[in-house]
Motif scaffolding. Structure first.
Motif, short mmCIF file in Angstrom:
data_model
loop_
_atom_site.label_atom_id
_atom_site.label_comp_id
_atom_site.label_asym_id
_atom_site.label_seq_id
_atom_site.Cartn_x
_atom_site.Cartn_y
_atom_site.Cartn_z
N UNK A 1 0.85 -1.16 0.02
CA UNK A 1 -0.06 0.10 -0.05
C UNK A 1 0.79 1.28 -0.09
N UNK A 2 1.91 1.27 0.65
CA UNK A 2 2.86 2.45 0.99
C UNK A 2 3.49 2.65 -0.83
N UNK A 3 4.02 1.53 -1.08
CA UNK A 3 4.58 1.59 -2.64
C UNK A 3 3.68 2.07 -3.53
N UNK A 4 2.40 1.60 -3.47
CA UNK A 4 1.41 2.33 -4.47
C UNK A 4 1.09 3.67 -4.21
N UNK A 5 1.05 4.28 -2.85
CA UNK A 5 0.94 5.53 -2.52
C UNK A 5 2.33 6.23 -3.27
N UNK A 6 3.33 5.79 -2.83
CA UNK A 6 4.59 6.68 -3.38
C UNK A 6 4.56 6.58 -4.98
N UNK A 7 4.20 5.61 -5.62
CA UNK A 7 4.28 5.66 -6.97
C UNK A 7 3.29 6.52 -7.52
N UNK A 8 2.00 6.68 -6.80
CA UNK A 8 0.86 7.94 -7.37
C UNK A 8 1.74 9.15 -6.96
N UNK A 9 2.21 9.41 -5.98
CA UNK A 9 2.82 10.62 -5.51
C UNK A 9 3.99 10.88 -6.56
N UNK A 10 4.71 9.78 -7.09
CA UNK A 10 6.03 10.10 -7.92
C UNK A 10 5.10 10.35 -9.26
N UNK A 11 4.22 10.09 -9.68
CA UNK A 11 3.73 10.07 -10.94
C UNK A 11 2.99 11.45 -10.82
N UNK A 12 2.54 12.05 -10.04
CA UNK A 12 1.82 13.47 -9.84
C UNK A 12 3.14 14.25 -9.85
N UNK A 13 3.89 14.02 -9.00
CA UNK A 13 5.34 14.89 -9.01
C UNK A 13 5.91 15.01 -10.57
N UNK A 14 6.13 13.90 -11.15
CA UNK A 14 6.41 13.89 -12.56
C UNK A 14 5.77 14.62 -13.47
N UNK A 15 4.36 14.60 -13.49
CA UNK A 15 3.36 15.51 -14.31
C UNK A 15 3.47 16.87 -14.05
N UNK A 16 3.70 17.35 -12.62
CA UNK A 16 3.83 18.86 -12.52
C UNK A 16 5.28 19.07 -13.03
N UNK A 17 6.17 18.41 -12.92
CA UNK A 17 7.48 19.00 -13.41
C UNK A 17 7.28 19.18 -14.90
N UNK A 18 6.75 18.01 -15.84
CA UNK A 18 7.05 18.27 -17.00
C UNK A 18 6.07 19.52 -17.87
N UNK A 19 4.68 19.79 -17.05
CA UNK A 19 4.23 20.92 -17.24
C UNK A 19 4.96 22.19 -16.98
N UNK A 20 5.71 22.19 -15.79
CA UNK A 20 6.50 23.38 -15.37
C UNK A 20 7.62 23.55 -16.47
N UNK A 21 8.23 22.23 -17.03
CA UNK A 21 9.38 22.44 -17.96
C UNK A 21 8.81 23.09 -19.31
#
Length: 118
Positions: A4-24
């Protein structure tokens, strides 16, 4: 490590990735606007534009580095190696992963690397 923690982390990483790509993407548009206006204005305007360009470039480099770290963490999740220190093979503390979900080293190994890089 808890699935469950790994899945939560995966979702957080994907969200942060999307934010970075939008910022770039936004930074790229700003850089193009700066390039288009470099020839206009007086010397002070051109100097300010150069400073803005340098700042945007620095932000892009930092964001690109963080994006690479996130992609590496997502790959470790995929391979079942998330939360395992790449240097010593011990589990990375959950608190560290909550603070820095893309951490690849435990705090002990990261401290050693930081000291070496001073």
């Amino acid at each position: 490590m808890d699935k469950e923690f790994i899945e939560k982390s995966r979702e957080a990483l994907i969200k942060e990735r999307e934010e970075i790509l939008a910022s770039l993407s936004e930074q790229n548009e700003q850089m193009q606007n700066l390039v288009g206006t470099v020839e206009t204005g007086d010397e002070a305007d051109r100097a300010a534009d150069r400073i803005d360009g340098t700042l945007l470039n620095s932000l892009s480099e930092a964001s690109s580095r963080r994006l690479m770290l996130i992609d590496n963490a997502l790959e470790r999740i995929k391979n079942g190696k998330y939360g395992i220190c790449r240097a010593c093979g011990q589990e990375i503390a959950v608190g560290r992963l909550e603070a820095i979900p893309y951490a690849a080293l435990c705090i002990t190994c990261q401290t050693k690397v930081d000291r070496q890089n001073r």
